[in-house]
Design a protein around this motif. Sequence first.
Motif, PDB file in Angstrom:
ATOM      1  N   LEU A   1       0.839  -1.206   0.000  1.00 38.28           N
ATOM      2  CA  LEU A   1       0.000   0.000   0.000  1.00 38.28           C
ATOM      3  C   LEU A   1       0.869   1.249   0.000  1.00 38.28           C
ATOM      4  N   CYS A   2       1.865   1.291   0.877  1.00 38.53           N
ATOM      5  CA  CYS A   2       2.729   2.477   0.975  1.00 38.53           C
ATOM      6  C   CYS A   2       3.499   2.718  -0.320  1.00 38.53           C
ATOM      7  N   LEU A   3       4.018   1.648  -0.912  1.00 36.85           N
ATOM      8  CA  LEU A   3       4.809   1.794  -2.127  1.00 36.85           C
ATOM      9  C   LEU A   3       3.944   2.226  -3.314  1.00 36.85           C
ATOM     10  N   TYR A   4       2.785   1.605  -3.453  1.00 38.40           N
ATOM     11  CA  TYR A   4       1.924   1.960  -4.581  1.00 38.40           C
ATOM     12  C   TYR A   4       1.168   3.261  -4.349  1.00 38.40           C
ATOM     13  N   ALA A   5       0.879   3.597  -3.095  1.00 40.15           N
ATOM     14  CA  ALA A   5       0.204   4.867  -2.815  1.00 40.15           C
ATOM     15  C   ALA A   5       1.103   6.047  -3.142  1.00 40.15           C
ATOM     16  N   TYR A   6       2.424   5.822  -3.166  1.00 40.30           N
ATOM     17  CA  TYR A   6       3.342   6.906  -3.509  1.00 40.30           C
ATOM     18  C   TYR A   6       3.022   7.473  -4.892  1.00 40.30           C
ATOM     19  N   PHE A   7       2.462   6.621  -5.762  1.00 46.91           N
ATOM     20  CA  PHE A   7       2.105   7.109  -7.104  1.00 46.91           C
ATOM     21  C   PHE A   7       1.151   8.280  -7.033  1.00 46.91           C
ATOM     22  N   ASN A   8       0.267   8.294  -6.026  1.00 47.80           N
ATOM     23  CA  ASN A   8      -0.730   9.360  -5.952  1.00 47.80           C
ATOM     24  C   ASN A   8      -0.125  10.713  -5.620  1.00 47.80           C
ATOM     25  N   ILE A   9       1.128  10.732  -5.159  1.00 48.27           N
ATOM     26  CA  ILE A   9       1.791  12.023  -4.949  1.00 48.27           C
ATOM     27  C   ILE A   9       2.045  12.697  -6.293  1.00 48.27           C
ATOM     28  N   PRO A  10       2.720  12.045  -7.264  1.00 48.96           N
ATOM     29  CA  PRO A  10       2.822  12.673  -8.597  1.00 48.96           C
ATOM     30  C   PRO A  10       1.482  12.830  -9.286  1.00 48.96           C
ATOM     31  N   ALA A  11       0.509  11.971  -8.960  1.00 43.95           N
ATOM     32  CA  ALA A  11      -0.832  12.152  -9.537  1.00 43.95           C
ATOM     33  C   ALA A  11      -1.422  13.477  -9.072  1.00 43.95           C
ATOM     34  N   GLY A  12      -1.215  13.810  -7.791  1.00 47.88           N
ATOM     35  CA  GLY A  12      -1.667  15.102  -7.279  1.00 47.88           C
ATOM     36  C   GLY A  12      -0.926  16.260  -7.917  1.00 47.88           C
ATOM     37  N   PHE A  13       0.396  16.056  -8.156  1.00 43.69           N
ATOM     38  CA  PHE A  13       1.175  17.092  -8.853  1.00 43.69           C
ATOM     39  C   PHE A  13       0.524  17.443 -10.187  1.00 43.69           C
ATOM     40  N   ASN A  14       0.280  16.409 -10.979  1.00 42.52           N
ATOM     41  CA  ASN A  14      -0.130  16.615 -12.371  1.00 42.52           C
ATOM     42  C   ASN A  14      -1.579  17.059 -12.525  1.00 42.52           C
ATOM     43  N   ALA A  15      -2.476  16.470 -11.741  1.00 42.88           N
ATOM     44  CA  ALA A  15      -3.900  16.756 -11.921  1.00 42.88           C
ATOM     45  C   ALA A  15      -4.227  18.225 -11.666  1.00 42.88           C
ATOM     46  N   LEU A  16      -3.515  18.832 -10.714  1.00 43.08           N
ATOM     47  CA  LEU A  16      -3.840  20.206 -10.337  1.00 43.08           C
ATOM     48  C   LEU A  16      -2.665  21.152 -10.538  1.00 43.08           C
ATOM     49  N   ALA A  17      -1.714  20.735 -11.356  1.00 39.45           N
ATOM     50  CA  ALA A  17      -0.529  21.575 -11.604  1.00 39.45           C
ATOM     51  C   ALA A  17      -0.877  22.904 -12.231  1.00 39.45           C
ATOM     52  N   THR A  18      -1.966  22.953 -13.005  1.00 35.71           N
ATOM     53  CA  THR A  18      -2.303  24.185 -13.730  1.00 35.71           C
ATOM     54  C   THR A  18      -2.682  25.334 -12.802  1.00 35.71           C
ATOM     55  N   VAL A  19      -3.030  25.001 -11.555  1.00 38.58           N
ATOM     56  CA  VAL A  19      -3.301  26.076 -10.595  1.00 38.58           C
ATOM     57  C   VAL A  19      -2.083  26.985 -10.474  1.00 38.58           C
ATOM     58  N   PHE A  20      -0.882  26.388 -10.586  1.00 33.99           N
ATOM     59  CA  PHE A  20       0.353  27.153 -10.478  1.00 33.99           C
ATOM     60  C   PHE A  20       1.000  27.408 -11.841  1.00 33.99           C
ATOM     61  N   ILE A  21       1.192  26.345 -12.636  1.00 36.46           N
ATOM     62  CA  ILE A  21       1.948  26.523 -13.875  1.00 36.46           C
ATOM     63  C   ILE A  21       1.159  27.300 -14.922  1.00 36.46           C
ATOM     64  N   ALA A  22      -0.176  27.303 -14.805  1.00 27.33           N
ATOM     65  CA  ALA A  22      -1.005  28.068 -15.753  1.00 27.33           C
ATOM     66  C   ALA A  22      -1.737  29.206 -15.045  1.00 27.33           C
ATOM     67  N   TYR A  23      -1.132  29.687 -13.988  1.00 32.03           N
ATOM     68  CA  TYR A  23      -1.711  30.804 -13.223  1.00 32.03           C
ATOM     69  C   TYR A  23      -1.742  32.072 -14.089  1.00 32.03           C
ATOM     70  N   THR A  24      -2.865  32.776 -14.023  1.00 29.92           N
ATOM     71  CA  THR A  24      -3.005  34.026 -14.782  1.00 29.92           C
ATOM     72  C   THR A  24      -2.848  35.216 -13.830  1.00 29.92           C
ATOM     73  N   PRO A  25      -1.737  35.928 -13.922  1.00 29.61           N
ATOM     74  CA  PRO A  25      -1.523  37.078 -13.033  1.00 29.61           C
ATOM     75  C   PRO A  25      -2.239  38.327 -13.551  1.00 29.61           C
ATOM     76  N   ASP A  26      -2.206  39.376 -12.760  1.00 23.77           N
ATOM     77  CA  ASP A  26      -2.712  40.666 -13.238  1.00 23.77           C
ATOM     78  C   ASP A  26      -1.850  41.107 -14.427  1.00 23.77           C
ATOM     79  N   MET A  27      -2.481  41.700 -15.412  1.00 19.15           N
ATOM     80  CA  MET A  27      -1.733  42.093 -16.606  1.00 19.15           C
ATOM     81  C   MET A  27      -2.309  43.366 -17.224  1.00 19.15           C
ATOM     82  N   ARG A  28      -1.529  43.955 -18.104  1.00 19.54           N
ATOM     83  CA  ARG A  28      -1.931  45.128 -18.879  1.00 19.54           C
ATOM     84  C   ARG A  28      -1.077  45.168 -20.137  1.00 19.54           C
ATOM     85  N   CYS A  29      -1.363  46.118 -20.992  1.00 17.27           N
ATOM     86  CA  CYS A  29      -0.545  46.294 -22.197  1.00 17.27           C
ATOM     87  C   CYS A  29       0.840  46.849 -21.824  1.00 17.27           C
TER      88      CYS A  29
END
Length: 381
Positions: free
Chosen positions: A22-50
């Motif tokens: 369980l411990c060894l295979y559950a470790y997979f869910n750590i990178p699964a969490g990275f990837n599934a919600l990575a866009t919250v950070f890597i695709a973050y839209t900051p304040d912008m202007r011209c």
Amino acid sequence: MIQFETVLEHVGEIGAAQVILLCLYAYFNIPAGFNALATVFIAYTPDMRCKVPPLDNATAFPNLTEAGILNLTTPYTKGSYDGCYRYDQNLESCALNLTCINQTNGLIACDRGYHYDTTVLTETVVTEFDLVCDNKYLNTLATSLYYLGMLIGSFAFGNFADAFGRKLCCVITFTGCLACMFGLSFSHSVAVYMVLRVGIAAFAYGSTLGTFVYIMEVTGEKWRTTFGICYQIAFPLGYMILGGVAYNWRNWHDIMLVVTLLSLPFLIFALMIPESPRWLFAKSKTKAGIKVSKLMARINRKNIPENFWEKVVDEKDQKEVSTKKHTFIDLFRDKKTLLITLNVMFNWFVNSLVYYGVSLNAGALAGDLYLNNTLSKSKQF
């Protein structure tokens, strides 16, 4: 075919072997969490202007603040500044007295590119590829395609795991996932970014199927719910770790590279773990199944009687083994099974809609982005 439930009575329905797996295979869910919600950070839209040179030059205009630039160059509508447009004015001849400013000539789209706030993250997918204004849809499309990749992976690798084994499925799919994650770390094209995100999703879901089914197969029936919950705990843990990574590495390329390196240990675990004994017995690989079962019994400190294997093998030979092949279509043939299947599907639909709807929009919440994400996932424990 040897029934693994009979074997499990002697191996132990729960023990050190199942906990280690369980411990060894559950470790997979750590990178699964990275990837599934990575866009919250890597695709973050900051304040912008011209971009409005030369006003962007702090050396030339040391007394001009960001708020001042917005007020002078950007239209204010519906309670906020519209960063996709600027006032149509010639700013090249601006002097320190700013007599060049003219807000009566109408509006034009940003013609010199965009200026982004780098306070939260120095560079994201959005800022690198300018996925704002007319190109904003590409950011949403990339997220949608990721979940399309999950759908592809569920159809492709579910049957693969049944045909070729849980272990091989995990090794191949996670290797593919790591390769796509590593490639994504160095991608500088929005098209490549989208393709690799689809690849990550498809391969990662193959690993999800292989790992979860494996844990359920080696655990006694009354312990499967508990082990299933424990397996899922690693997912929010991965997302919480992602928040810490993003806090320390503010460039999306660096974030992806770090989480890829943090994901590497699972490939080692997947190579070390033996094949599921239940799958081995189902595929008539009796000698291999017995070997793995004995290993589990030894770790659980259980003794299997000497004549046990001869007895179950003789019983197997005497029984008529069904040669019928089953597919997911069988879930819809029987009325009772159909109702259960539709109920589970509806529950997963609602659960995913709410969970990802809230999680993927965590960046829109008031307050600190990193703290909000960590606290939102800590509640899942």
